[in-house]
Design an enzyme around this catalytic site. Structure first.
Site, PDB file in Angstrom:
ATOM      1  N   LYS A   1       0.874  -1.173   0.000  1.00 39.11           N
ATOM      2  CA  LYS A   1       0.000   0.000   0.000  1.00 39.11           C
ATOM      3  C   LYS A   1       0.909   1.220   0.000  1.00 39.11           C
ATOM      4  O   LYS A   1       1.443   1.607   1.029  1.00 39.11           O
ATOM      5  CB  LYS A   1      -0.901  -0.005   1.235  1.00 39.11           C
ATOM      6  CG  LYS A   1      -1.892   1.142   1.233  1.00 39.11           C
ATOM      7  CD  LYS A   1      -2.825   1.073   2.409  1.00 39.11           C
ATOM      8  CE  LYS A   1      -3.896   2.152   2.322  1.00 39.11           C
ATOM      9  NZ  LYS A   1      -3.534   3.409   1.698  1.00 39.11           N
TER      10      LYS A   1
ATOM     11  N   ARG B   1      -3.388   8.660  -4.557  1.00 42.99           N
ATOM     12  CA  ARG B   1      -4.116   7.741  -5.437  1.00 42.99           C
ATOM     13  C   ARG B   1      -4.533   8.524  -6.672  1.00 42.99           C
ATOM     14  O   ARG B   1      -5.042   9.644  -6.565  1.00 42.99           O
ATOM     15  CB  ARG B   1      -5.338   7.221  -4.682  1.00 42.99           C
ATOM     16  CG  ARG B   1      -6.171   6.199  -5.408  1.00 42.99           C
ATOM     17  CD  ARG B   1      -5.678   4.784  -5.152  1.00 42.99           C
ATOM     18  NE  ARG B   1      -6.560   3.841  -5.834  1.00 42.99           N
ATOM     19  CZ  ARG B   1      -7.652   3.323  -5.304  1.00 42.99           C
ATOM     20  NH1 ARG B   1      -7.997   3.641  -4.074  1.00 42.99           N
ATOM     21  NH2 ARG B   1      -8.394   2.483  -5.989  1.00 42.99           N
TER      22      ARG B   1
ATOM     23  N   ARG C   1      -7.859  11.224  -6.209  1.00 41.44           N
ATOM     24  CA  ARG C   1      -9.011  10.558  -5.625  1.00 41.44           C
ATOM     25  C   ARG C   1     -10.089  11.552  -5.209  1.00 41.44           C
ATOM     26  O   ARG C   1     -11.257  11.225  -5.140  1.00 41.44           O
ATOM     27  CB  ARG C   1      -8.569   9.744  -4.403  1.00 41.44           C
ATOM     28  CG  ARG C   1      -9.385   8.547  -4.176  1.00 41.44           C
ATOM     29  CD  ARG C   1      -9.177   8.041  -2.783  1.00 41.44           C
ATOM     30  NE  ARG C   1     -10.039   8.747  -1.855  1.00 41.44           N
ATOM     31  CZ  ARG C   1      -9.973   8.613  -0.557  1.00 41.44           C
ATOM     32  NH1 ARG C   1      -9.050   7.860  -0.020  1.00 41.44           N
ATOM     33  NH2 ARG C   1     -10.811   9.258   0.228  1.00 41.44           N
TER      34      ARG C   1
ATOM     35  N   GLU D   1      -0.894   4.786  -7.993  1.00 40.41           N
ATOM     36  CA  GLU D   1      -0.467   5.674  -6.915  1.00 40.41           C
ATOM     37  C   GLU D   1       0.675   6.537  -7.434  1.00 40.41           C
ATOM     38  O   GLU D   1       1.639   6.020  -8.003  1.00 40.41           O
ATOM     39  CB  GLU D   1       0.015   4.834  -5.717  1.00 40.41           C
ATOM     40  CG  GLU D   1       0.237   5.616  -4.443  1.00 40.41           C
ATOM     41  CD  GLU D   1      -1.009   5.608  -3.541  1.00 40.41           C
ATOM     42  OE1 GLU D   1      -1.948   4.835  -3.794  1.00 40.41           O
ATOM     43  OE2 GLU D   1      -1.023   6.413  -2.595  1.00 40.41           O
TER      44      GLU D   1
END
Lengths: 338, 539
Positions: B238, B243, B258, B286
């Protein structure tokens, strides 16, 4: 020597050896009203208005030494004369007028200017020095008249009734609760009360004061009886198991703080009604003006801001710290008479 | 505007989702297309452009209320909302207009246009604006004034998520919820669109920049073994960046964050990808800072966020790449309903063919048994990653935050015990309460502030701290109070970096209150040395 001084025990008249609303035990206490932060435990002698006496006795015990008098009646101690004037805050609430050789001080306790039809309405008193609260001493606090507020409450109750829900309205046990009971349209349905409030109601009715009919919530009443009815409860009842048994319900709160959106939303209420037993911004300013005083002393509330405002207006003002609690957003229940 | 006021009041008066949706549906059924479009715009944070500086609004509001500016500011600190303060302070009047929501918004937009029409006569323009705003305030009742002010000033939280609004709109229009959320994405503005164009028209040609709604994961709530067979799942890092959704259509590149913000201009280094990726490609990934085959910390990326101009030196200091997680559109076809396994296979192919140093595949973390992942997760900080992502190989790409196929499995935060030093009143729902705190650690006998935190306490704890602050104030600086250094809190945070902008020399990533250490006296709180140790380990 100033006629009244602020000491660690309370507002003190040295010449008469008398305190007003002392927060530590003293020999002689004159009490403005029966809320817990103004009439405290442990004094050797109490003097209050007739309508405050039984409530104070209920809270502090029937064995306390207490006398009471009517508004405008005088009691002279060592040449200082003391009298009560209506403060309009709650039933029996009084401003204390203190006079010695033509100099007049008024300790107003808590007050509001609007006549709520239950507490004796506020009367302005000319004085040299005026001691005032300023719980709502900001210009954002402007109250509607109570008729409009009660219209809204009645409408809300009726709507809930149509949806076959229980309506729970909260307000502190001594003062707000009775104002609600008296101001809401009783023809809509049955009004129930939480135990803490019914106790206060009983004392008030025993004094011969007329109050709309209420029924104490108890285990012998079937659950279905609450559908469509109104229950008046103290704010402390919110979120308790006591409250949960009334499902499905809508919950409202009646308080001056409901003027602000933040506090309204914080308390997961369905409705907030702006109804306060304190003066709003215009009320505070009007009350001070009506006294034609030379000096103002502010005791609790937004004291820094309000005193600066008054000084800017050319009214000499100072702040004195007291142990009176400004009815806070989160502690609207502090005045609970229990 | 009466219908909208009623809607706002209903939304504001309830905390129940069902009631909110019902109120919205009711409103959509009544409102005309223009009002509907503006309502959708407002509830998806697309306000009209600001037409009057708030400093001017404040001054006008104070003078309308007949109070001095200092008293206005003090009241604002306590109310915690500018629009509300201005609305409450104004003399209260009956509503006496019949303008609709969109007409009031046009009124506000016209204020802005005044400037463009008379660019040189700024004094006159200001005077006209003032007159118009004062006129508006006098037409509106208290709630209407609040709404009008909200439309003119900052962001507006009505307590309705975009998800709820979309659900209501779906019920009103009969269009499927996921389709609607897709149509509502992207760069549209109510000023230039219409309800029909946005909601009803299918497959509009001018939507080449339009992104898909992001699929978001919940934190893992169950034991990892309960997810099922390890071979049905993928694990990947992660990454700790932004994002983003990268779109290539008609030889143009669009990059969305995002938060539905078009950030193409902020990251010019991706422009070259138009040459190596085919048209009709949409990649979920990302954006992270990256140099010499190494991910850099989030703080490096942060130095680029919020800058208007991306200068050459910033590009050099904080170079970025995209790590590709998923493929949503292939050859112009929406493949979100295909399995992750398929989407990933196609993604790998695309990224390999592109062979760009700006676009890397999110490498899988290999594991045979669930317990293999424990060590990998523990190593996350080494990669500047926040933990692991677990994804079901057969899962589709969903809309919004959904449980089931994707889980985030973050590492435990770093923590330090710190002393509460300053408190400030909060805003919105927390207005008039001291909820925003500054924390300090010891440096010898001195307390050095190092972090601000707002979240993590329960309402009950907030009330307790609020009461403490009010009773233990040492000094006031405007809205800030310094308090007796008595309370100790365990502060949790995701990362730590050196910073020259902070007195303590460190900057924390997402600090929040983890626990109130009522058991600890202030003198036992951590020291600056302890912080520096963490910095050396993880910075």
């Amino acid at each position: 020597m100033a006629l009244l001084q602020f000491t660690e025990k309370g507002i003190f008249c040295e010449r008469a050896n008398v305190y007003i609303d002392p927060w530590k035990p003293v020999d002689y206490a004159i009490i403005t009203h029966a809320h817990a932060d103004h009439s405290r435990w442990g004094n050797k002698f109490y003097l209050s208005h007739h309508l405050s006496k039984p409530i104070i006795q209920h809270r502090l015990g029937s064995d306390i030494h207490i006398e009471s008098m009517e508004y405008l009646e005088k009691r002279t101690i060592h040449g200082v004369s003391f009298s009560f004037y209506p403060a309009g805050h709650i039933i029996g609430s009084a401003q204390v007028r203190v006079e010695y050789k033509g100099e007049v001080w008024v300790a107003s306790g808590d007050y509001k200017l609007e006549d709520d039809g239950f507490a004796s309405p506020f009367e302005p008193i000319k004085c040299n020095t005026f001691i005032t609260e300023c719980t709502f001493g900001l210009p954002v606090f402007q109250w509607q008249n109570q008729k409009e507020v009660f219209d809204d409450i009645n409408k809300w109750w009726k709507k809930n009734q149509e949806e076959d829900k229980v309506t729970i309205l909260t307000g502190y046990s001594l003062g707000k609760a009775q104002r609600l009971i008296q101001g809401i349209d009783p023809s809509i349905g049955k009004i129930f009360t939480h135990g803490a409030i019914e106790k206060t109601n009983e004392i008030i009715r025993n004094m011969g004061v007329k109050l709309n009919q209420t029924t104490y919530v108890n285990s012998e009443i079937s659950k279905s009886a609450y559908r469509g009815a109104l229950i008046i409860a103290p704010p402390s009842a919110l979120g308790t198991s006591w409250q949960k048994k009334f499902q499905p319900f809508e919950v409202g709160n009646a308080s001056g703080w409901m003027k602000l959106r933040g506090p309204r939303r914080r308390r997961s209420l369905d409705r907030g009604f702006v109804l306060s037993d304190h003066a709003d911004w215009d009320g505070l300013n009007a009350a001070i003006k009506a006294t034609a005083c030379e000096k103002v002393i502010v005791t609790h509330g937004y004291t820094n801001i309000f005193s600066k405002w008054l000084n800017d207006q050319g009214i000499e003002t100072q702040i004195e710290a007291t142990a009176f609690e400004a009815e806070g957003i989160e502690n609207t229940d502090k005045n609970n008479a229990e | 505007m009466k219908d909208f006021v009623q809607l706002f009041t209903q939304l504001d008066q309830t905390t129940k989702t069902l009631k909110k949706v019902a109120a919205l549906v009711d409103y959509f059924n009544k409102a005309n297309d223009k009002d509907k479009l503006w309502t959708i715009a407002i509830l998806s944070h697309r306000r009209p452009k600001r037409s009057v500086r708030t400093s001017l609004l404040r001054a006008w509001a104070a003078s309308a209320a007949n109070v001095p500016p200092w008293l206005f500011e003090e009241s604002y600190h306590i109310v915690g909302d500018l629009a509300e303060t201005m609305a409450l302070m104004h003399p209260n009047l009956e509503s006496k207009h019949d303008k609709s929501l969109s007409e009031w918004i046009e009124f506000i937009i016209d204020l802005k246009n005044l400037e463009d029409e008379h660019p040189t006569e700024s004094e006159d323009v200001l005077a006209t604006k003032k007159e118009k705003v004062r006129w508006a305030w006098n037409q509106l009742d208290e709630t209407e004034r609040f709404i009008f002010n909200k439309l003119m000033t900052g962001s507006w939280r009505v307590g309705v998520s975009q998800k709820l609004m979309t659900r209501a709109l779906a019920r009103h229009s009969g269009i499927d919820e996921n389709t609607l959320s897709h149509r509502l994405m992207g760069n549209w503005r109510a000023e230039t669109s219409s309800y029909h164009q946005l909601i009803i028209a299918t497959d509009p040609a001018d939507k080449i920049s339009q992104p898909y709604p992001f699929y978001l994961a919940y934190g893992l709530e169950i034991k990892i073994e309960e997810l099922g067979k390890p071979n049905e799942w993928l694990a990947e890092r992660k990454w700790d960046g932004i994002r983003g959704q990268l779109i290539i259509r008609e030889n143009q590149l669009f990059l969305w964050s995002r938060g539905e913000e078009l950030v193409t201009d902020k990251f010019p280094e991706f422009e070259i990808l138009t040459e190596v990726l085919p048209n009709g490609t949409v990649i979920d990934g990302e954006i992270i800072a990256y140099q010499d085959n190494q991910p850099l910390g989030f703080n490096v990326l942060q130095s680029r966020i919020g800058r208007k101009n991306v200068s050459k030196s910033i590009l050099d200091k904080a170079p970025v790449i995209m790590i590709a997680y998923d493929l949503l559109e292939l050859n112009g076809k929406d493949i979100r309903e295909s399995s992750l396994q398929y989407r990933r296979q196609e993604l790998v192919r695309l990224v390999d063919n592109a062979a760009s140093e700006k676009l890397l595949i999110s490498e899988l973390v290999e594991f045979k048994e669930w317990k293999d992942l424990l060590k990998e997760r523990a190593d996350s900080r080494k990669y500047h990653a926040e933990g692991l992502m677990l994804k079901n190989k057969s899962g589709t790409y969903k809309v919004g935050r959904k449980k089931g196929d994707w889980w985030k499995w973050k590492i435990d935060p770093l923590t330090i015990d710190a002393v509460l030093l300053y408190a400030m009143r909060g805003h919105g729902r927390r207005a008039n309460l001291y909820t925003d705190y500054t924390f300090a650690v010891w440096k010898g006998k001195e307390l050095v502030p190092f972090a601000k935190a707002y979240s993590g306490l329960t309402d009950k704890e907030i009330n307790e701290v609020d009461a403490f602050v009010k009773r233990n104030t040492i000094d006031r600086f405007g809205p800030v109070r310094s308090v007796k250094p008595d309370l100790v809190f365990e502060i949790a945070f995701e990362g730590i970096a050196r910073s020259s902008r902070h007195k303590s020399g460190v900057a924390l990533r997402f600090p929040r209150m983890f626990r109130w250490r009522k058991d600890k006296p202030a003198k036992e709180a951590n020291t600056l040395e302890d912080l520096e140790k963490l910095l050396n380990l993880y910075g």
